[in-house]
Design an enzyme around this catalytic site. Sequence first.
Site, PDB file in Angstrom:
ATOM      1  N   LYS A   1       0.836  -1.206   0.000  1.00  0.00           N
ATOM      2  CA  LYS A   1       0.000   0.000   0.000  1.00  0.00           C
ATOM      3  C   LYS A   1       0.870   1.256   0.000  1.00  0.00           C
ATOM      4  CE  LYS A   1      -0.068  -0.413   4.988  1.00  0.00           C
ATOM      5  NZ  LYS A   1      -0.771  -0.844   6.169  1.00  0.00           N
TER       6      LYS A   1
ATOM      7  N   ARG B   1     -10.893   0.560  14.348  1.00  0.00           N
ATOM      8  CA  ARG B   1     -10.726   1.288  13.096  1.00  0.00           C
ATOM      9  C   ARG B   1     -11.726   0.706  12.098  1.00  0.00           C
ATOM     10  NH1 ARG B   1      -4.763   1.380  10.366  1.00  0.00           N
ATOM     11  NH2 ARG B   1      -5.285  -0.797   9.980  1.00  0.00           N
TER      12      ARG B   1
ATOM     13  N   TYR C   1      14.273  32.401   3.631  1.00  0.00           N
ATOM     14  CA  TYR C   1      13.069  33.190   3.924  1.00  0.00           C
ATOM     15  C   TYR C   1      13.062  33.760   5.335  1.00  0.00           C
ATOM     16  CZ  TYR C   1      10.674  31.497  -0.281  1.00  0.00           C
ATOM     17  OH  TYR C   1      10.305  31.240  -1.569  1.00  0.00           O
TER      18      TYR C   1
ATOM     19  N   MET D   1      10.367  25.257  -0.657  1.00  0.00           N
ATOM     20  CA  MET D   1       9.557  24.239  -1.332  1.00  0.00           C
ATOM     21  C   MET D   1      10.426  23.257  -2.115  1.00  0.00           C
ATOM     22  SD  MET D   1       6.416  24.731  -4.008  1.00  0.00           S
ATOM     23  CE  MET D   1       5.427  25.741  -2.950  1.00  0.00           C
TER      24      MET D   1
HETATM   25  C1  LIG Z   1      -0.041  -1.634   6.968  1.00  0.00           C
HETATM   26  C2  LIG Z   1      -0.651  -2.849   7.493  1.00  0.00           C
HETATM   27  C3  LIG Z   1       0.150  -3.957   7.848  1.00  0.00           C
HETATM   28  C4  LIG Z   1       1.653  -3.942   7.815  1.00  0.00           C
HETATM   29  O1  LIG Z   1       2.159  -3.345   8.972  1.00  0.00           O
HETATM   30  P1  LIG Z   1       3.734  -3.155   9.213  1.00  0.00           P
HETATM   31  O2  LIG Z   1       3.855  -2.643  10.595  1.00  0.00           O
HETATM   32  O3  LIG Z   1       4.171  -2.163   8.200  1.00  0.00           O
HETATM   33  O4  LIG Z   1       4.338  -4.487   9.007  1.00  0.00           O
HETATM   34  C5  LIG Z   1      -0.492  -5.125   8.232  1.00  0.00           C
HETATM   35  N1  LIG Z   1      -1.856  -5.179   8.284  1.00  0.00           N
HETATM   36  C6  LIG Z   1      -2.632  -4.135   7.978  1.00  0.00           C
HETATM   37  C7  LIG Z   1      -4.113  -4.282   8.089  1.00  0.00           C
HETATM   38  C8  LIG Z   1      -2.072  -2.934   7.580  1.00  0.00           C
HETATM   39  O5  LIG Z   1      -2.854  -1.892   7.284  1.00  0.00           O
END
Ligand SMILES: *Cc1c(COP(=O)(O)O)cnc(C)c1O
Length: 542
Positions: free
Chosen positions: A210, A308, A436, A485
């Site tokens: 992801k 969550r 700046y 930036m």
């Molecule tokens: C991101 C995520 C992981 C991985 O977690 P890490 O700490 O990066 O290994 C596992 N399960 C879910 C549901 C996640 O969102």
Amino acid sequence: DEASIHNSITCIATLLALGYSSNFIQEQIRKLSAVEMRLQLKMGINNCVIINDSYSNDISSLNIALQYLQQQAGLKPATVVLSDLLQTGMADDSLYEQVAILLHQYGVKKLIGIGKKMQAFASVLQKWIPNSQFYTTTDDFLQLAVQHSFQNECILLKGARTFEFEKINIRLSWQLHQTVMEVNLTAMVHNLNLFKKQLLPSTKLMAMVKAFSYGSGTLEVAQLLQFHKVDYLAVAYADEGIALRKGGIHLPIMVMNAENSAFDALIQYQLEPEIYSFQIYNEFHQYLLSQGIQQFPVHIKLNTGMNRLGFEVTELAELANLLNNQQTMVVQSAFSHLVASENTELDEFTQQQATLFEKAVGNFENQIGYKVIKHISNSAGITRHNQFQYNMVRLGIGLYGIKSATKDNMPLEVVATLKTTIAQIRQVSAGQTVGYNRRGLVKHDSRIATLRIGYADGFNRLLGNGNAYVLIRGKKAFTIGAVCMDMVMVDITHIPEAEVNDEVEIFGKQIPIQQVAEWCKTIAYEVITTIGQRVKRIYFEE
Ligand SMILES: *Cc1c(COP(=O)(O)O)cnc(C)c1O
């Protein structure tokens, strides 16, 4: 790769012939480590990808390089620039026929042959690879072949050292005087294997790709993971999954946040949604009914304390009831997420989550009448709570070489290096200011370097005003003034040897990303995933 398997089998056969016991052989084989290849992958001109192996050229290393080409090419057509093969000990005519067949088997679409031998066997090669051109020397090729004859291809440069293919590499590579993030794919495979070693052979592995693979580039990382046979990939949103399918990824993919508008895409691209509420269950069920689709694989998410996404444990019986009265979906897996797998102080809570999960999923399986893949562990869960691996684990940050648990002593290797270069150097006298709002006051005459990186690239403003340093020629250079930036200034008064266009390390082997995270008052997860999109990712294998 196949060459390594071949070599191992030769070793085993030899040891057997010498009378060693199979127990002994098994022990020793475990100790073998892969021979590192020096294959480099980077962006080329005209949207090409270049794989550079201009050190040696013989049939077995060609075989390995072609495997790598096939793995990385995805949907880009594969091109090979190949020199004569030297010192193979084989008769030339059978050698070049074998080369031609090999290129054909690996799906090579275009061949550029360089050298007298290549030219002599042009007709054999052309028979297998119709789109081929031949040149006597590397210089001939560079003079005669125009740059724009390469477009959107994955190009393997494979030449014996004497052919000086570095010259071709330079010509075809994107010239970089900018900020880049180098991604070391060999280190990533090393980390993957370290985690695999912690698992039982039967435990499956889902790799989390992801957020642009934690900032490292989704497709390239996914291709590597597919090649190394992970079982599953997971993305946050359907779009990320679509990009993977379009890039030729055929592994099963779980989508954690699939909403209504993405249902079409889920079906079209075979992406498996996470079902986390009755609402999403109903919407997806209705959609599948309307399309006449049956047995679509889904993943059930349970809330065991994160609060969550996910069904409450108490809702599972009702969900099972619904599932038992439909044909649209089949449950592929049931999972939950640990709240604090990295935190020693919360180990009791982790234990409670696992206990709750185990019991609830056990009941759920009984109610729906079939077994599903069960998983709860993320990276720190794998290292710190090995007993909770169930049928699968979800590996994220660890793959990228970042430790989330402080007491974790896994020898992970650094995967990502963020680098930039010096754009300009100037003398600034005492009393003047830098940047700046005159934030950077120069106390004594100084030499100030302007770097080609700013907050739009992910160089956080908290790193400005001397709160952080970068490395130039191996020495620390602290920031001065506010981060802009697209640029930031650093004090290099004590590094007189520094010059314009020098390389600058922001994080990597020498400045751990955790250090940068500390300076930014955040965690490494945020630093790595907020590197700007305009920062080029360059992939290489050692
Ligand atoms: C991101 C995520 C992981 C991985 O977690 P890490 O700490 O990066 O290994 C596992 N399960 C879910 C549901 C996640 O969102």
